[in-house]
Motif scaffolding. Structure first.
Motif, PDB file in Angstrom:
ATOM      1  N   LYS A  33      31.996  60.805  46.669  1.00  0.00           N
ATOM      2  CA  LYS A  33      31.507  59.993  47.781  1.00  0.00           C
ATOM      3  C   LYS A  33      30.674  58.858  47.205  1.00  0.00           C
ATOM      4  O   LYS A  33      29.828  59.075  46.343  1.00  0.00           O
ATOM      5  N   ILE A  34      30.933  57.661  47.686  1.00  0.00           N
ATOM      6  CA  ILE A  34      30.182  56.495  47.265  1.00  0.00           C
ATOM      7  C   ILE A  34      29.026  56.313  48.245  1.00  0.00           C
ATOM      8  O   ILE A  34      29.242  56.195  49.453  1.00  0.00           O
ATOM      9  N   GLN A  39      30.000  47.542  52.356  1.00  0.00           N
ATOM     10  CA  GLN A  39      31.420  47.818  52.529  1.00  0.00           C
ATOM     11  C   GLN A  39      32.038  48.073  51.146  1.00  0.00           C
ATOM     12  O   GLN A  39      31.686  47.416  50.167  1.00  0.00           O
ATOM     13  N   ILE A  40      32.970  49.014  51.076  1.00  0.00           N
ATOM     14  CA  ILE A  40      33.642  49.326  49.820  1.00  0.00           C
ATOM     15  C   ILE A  40      35.010  48.660  49.812  1.00  0.00           C
ATOM     16  O   ILE A  40      35.802  48.830  50.740  1.00  0.00           O
ATOM     17  N   HIS A  41      35.280  47.906  48.754  1.00  0.00           N
ATOM     18  CA  HIS A  41      36.590  47.304  48.562  1.00  0.00           C
ATOM     19  C   HIS A  41      37.369  48.254  47.653  1.00  0.00           C
ATOM     20  O   HIS A  41      37.062  48.381  46.464  1.00  0.00           O
ATOM     21  N   VAL A  42      38.341  48.931  48.224  1.00  0.00           N
ATOM     22  CA  VAL A  42      39.052  49.997  47.527  1.00  0.00           C
ATOM     23  C   VAL A  42      39.692  49.495  46.229  1.00  0.00           C
ATOM     24  O   VAL A  42      39.592  50.160  45.196  1.00  0.00           O
ATOM     25  N   ASN A  43      40.337  48.349  46.256  1.00  0.00           N
ATOM     26  CA  ASN A  43      40.973  47.836  45.039  1.00  0.00           C
ATOM     27  C   ASN A  43      39.950  47.553  43.951  1.00  0.00           C
ATOM     28  O   ASN A  43      40.187  47.832  42.774  1.00  0.00           O
ATOM     29  N   SER A  44      38.809  46.998  44.326  1.00  0.00           N
ATOM     30  CA  SER A  44      37.751  46.732  43.349  1.00  0.00           C
ATOM     31  C   SER A  44      37.214  48.032  42.766  1.00  0.00           C
ATOM     32  O   SER A  44      36.966  48.126  41.557  1.00  0.00           O
ATOM     33  N   GLU A  63      41.321  57.375  50.165  1.00  0.00           N
ATOM     34  CA  GLU A  63      40.107  57.532  50.958  1.00  0.00           C
ATOM     35  C   GLU A  63      40.347  58.668  51.947  1.00  0.00           C
ATOM     36  O   GLU A  63      41.247  58.615  52.764  1.00  0.00           O
ATOM     37  N   THR A  64      39.556  59.729  51.844  1.00  0.00           N
ATOM     38  CA  THR A  64      39.731  60.907  52.693  1.00  0.00           C
ATOM     39  C   THR A  64      38.841  60.878  53.925  1.00  0.00           C
ATOM     40  O   THR A  64      39.114  61.555  54.910  1.00  0.00           O
TER      41      THR A  64
END
Length: 87
Positions: A33-34, A39-44, A63-64
């Motif tokens: 877990k972050i 906001q989290i940028h999944v690719n980054s 992302e679960t």
């Protein structure tokens, strides 16, 4: 196959092969877990972790839940190495 009769609970039957594949996939994965307000940028995140973890073979992530991820690796040894904190 799913079956349900009147007020009875729904029963789902899975093929043994599907269950085995799922178990095998999970033994080669980690969950994390972050913790951030941003906001989290999944690719980054994927690119950053790939670099930190020395580009593990077959690395992918899903992302679960919001800001929670399951990280999958092609080899179980990669997950164990990362879990131990090795680069």
């Amino acid at each position: 196959m799913a079956t349900q009769h009147d007020d009875q609970p729904l029963i789902i039957l899975y093929d043994e092969e599907n269950v085995s594949e799922g178990i095998e996939s999970c033994t080669r994965s980690l969950v994390g877990k972050i913790i951030t307000q941003k906001q989290i940028h999944v690719n980054s995140l994927h690119n950053a972790l790939s670099g930190i973890w020395c580009n593990p073979k077959g690395f992918r992530m899903e992302e679960t839940a919001p800001k929670s991820f399951q990280f999958f690796f092609e080899e179980e040894g990669e997950a164990q190495r990362i879990l131990k904190g090795s680069p």
